[in-house]
Motif scaffolding. Structure first.
Motif, short mmCIF file in Angstrom:
data_model
loop_
_atom_site.label_atom_id
_atom_site.label_comp_id
_atom_site.label_asym_id
_atom_site.label_seq_id
_atom_site.Cartn_x
_atom_site.Cartn_y
_atom_site.Cartn_z
N THR A 68 0.87 -1.17 0.00
CA THR A 68 0.00 0.00 0.00
C THR A 68 0.90 1.22 0.00
O THR A 68 1.75 1.38 0.88
CB THR A 68 -0.95 0.01 1.22
N VAL A 69 0.72 2.05 -1.01
CA VAL A 69 1.53 3.25 -1.19
C VAL A 69 0.65 4.45 -0.85
O VAL A 69 -0.37 4.69 -1.50
CB VAL A 69 2.03 3.34 -2.65
N TYR A 70 1.03 5.17 0.20
CA TYR A 70 0.31 6.36 0.63
C TYR A 70 1.08 7.58 0.14
O TYR A 70 2.29 7.67 0.36
CB TYR A 70 0.22 6.42 2.16
N VAL A 71 0.39 8.48 -0.54
CA VAL A 71 1.06 9.66 -1.10
C VAL A 71 0.25 10.92 -0.87
O VAL A 71 -0.98 10.88 -0.73
CB VAL A 71 1.31 9.49 -2.62
N LEU A 72 0.95 12.05 -0.85
CA LEU A 72 0.27 13.34 -0.72
C LEU A 72 -0.27 13.81 -2.06
O LEU A 72 -1.26 14.55 -2.10
CB LEU A 72 1.21 14.40 -0.15
N ASP A 73 0.37 13.42 -3.15
CA ASP A 73 -0.05 13.86 -4.48
C ASP A 73 -0.10 12.64 -5.39
O ASP A 73 0.96 12.12 -5.80
CB ASP A 73 0.91 14.92 -5.01
N VAL A 74 -1.30 12.17 -5.71
CA VAL A 74 -1.47 10.96 -6.52
C VAL A 74 -0.88 11.15 -7.92
O VAL A 74 -0.21 10.25 -8.44
CB VAL A 74 -2.95 10.54 -6.59
N ALA B 226 2.90 10.95 -7.80
CA ALA B 226 3.31 9.57 -7.54
C ALA B 226 3.11 8.69 -8.75
O ALA B 226 4.00 7.91 -9.13
CB ALA B 226 2.54 9.01 -6.34
N PHE B 227 1.96 8.81 -9.38
CA PHE B 227 1.65 7.97 -10.53
C PHE B 227 2.62 8.24 -11.68
O PHE B 227 2.97 7.33 -12.44
CB PHE B 227 0.20 8.19 -10.97
N ALA B 228 3.08 9.48 -11.81
CA ALA B 228 4.00 9.85 -12.88
C ALA B 228 5.34 9.10 -12.78
O ALA B 228 5.99 8.87 -13.79
CB ALA B 228 4.24 11.36 -12.87
N VAL B 229 5.75 8.73 -11.57
CA VAL B 229 7.05 8.07 -11.40
C VAL B 229 6.94 6.62 -10.91
O VAL B 229 7.90 5.87 -10.98
CB VAL B 229 7.96 8.87 -10.43
N ALA B 230 5.77 6.23 -10.42
CA ALA B 230 5.62 4.93 -9.76
C ALA B 230 5.95 3.75 -10.67
O ALA B 230 6.62 2.81 -10.24
CB ALA B 230 4.21 4.77 -9.19
N GLY B 231 5.48 3.77 -11.90
CA GLY B 231 5.75 2.64 -12.79
C GLY B 231 7.24 2.39 -12.95
O GLY B 231 7.72 1.27 -12.74
N LYS B 232 7.98 3.43 -13.26
CA LYS B 232 9.42 3.31 -13.46
C LYS B 232 10.12 2.87 -12.18
O LYS B 232 10.96 1.96 -12.19
CB LYS B 232 9.97 4.66 -13.94
#
Length: 155
Positions: A96-102, A105-111
């Motif tokens: 479970t990844v908790y973030v302040l700005d989805v 986070a999504f912009a870098v999460a895949g990589k």
């Protein structure tokens, strides 16, 4: 190890950072072949945040450009903790990844996730959840997970 009669035998891991005593928790707990890892963040071995976000005049993050660096360091901390139990990120079944700005986070999460897990399709369930605040103001991300060891690894 647990000392209460009837409670499961537990193995625990700690970083030795001040917030473990202040809040009162273990960073990770193994019961049988399952490992539960508390929310991890991007800190070094002394507890200093890696790539802390710049804060505005109200003490809230104003710049999310360090999301990738925080995410990489957080996965490194997860891998280190799992290693204390003879596990790797390959043993993770759910995160479970908790973030302040989805969006950030999504912009870098895949990589970042693909690099951390060493595969194009990490074999774990994953939740990405936007929250209004994390434990430390310059923190942008926190990751918790559950890992499972093979029965041979716990024998």
């Amino acid at each position: 190890m647990s000392t209460q009669p009837g409670s499961p035998e537990k193995k625990t891991a700690y970083w030795g950072v001040p917030w473990e005593d202040a809040y009162g928790y273990a960073q990770a707990v193994q019961v049988g072949n399952e490992i539960y890892v508390s929310g991890q963040l991007s800190h070094d071995s002394s507890g200093n945040l890696i790539a802390p976000a710049r804060l505005d005049e109200n003490g809230k993050p104003s710049d999310f450009s360090t999301m990738e660096a925080q995410m990489r360091a957080t996965y490194e901390n997860l891998a280190t903790l799992l290693g204390r139990f003879g596990a790797t990120l390959d043993n993770v079944v759910e995160e479970t990844v908790y973030v302040l700005d989805v969006d950030a986070a999504f912009a870098v999460a895949g990589k970042v996730r693909k690099a951390a897990y060493g595969t194009e399709r990490p074999q774990c369930a994953s939740n990405l959840i936007g929250v209004s605040r994390l434990a430390m103001p310059p923190q942008l991300i926190e990751i918790a997970c559950k890992a499972v060891l093979s029965p041979k690894a716990t024998a």
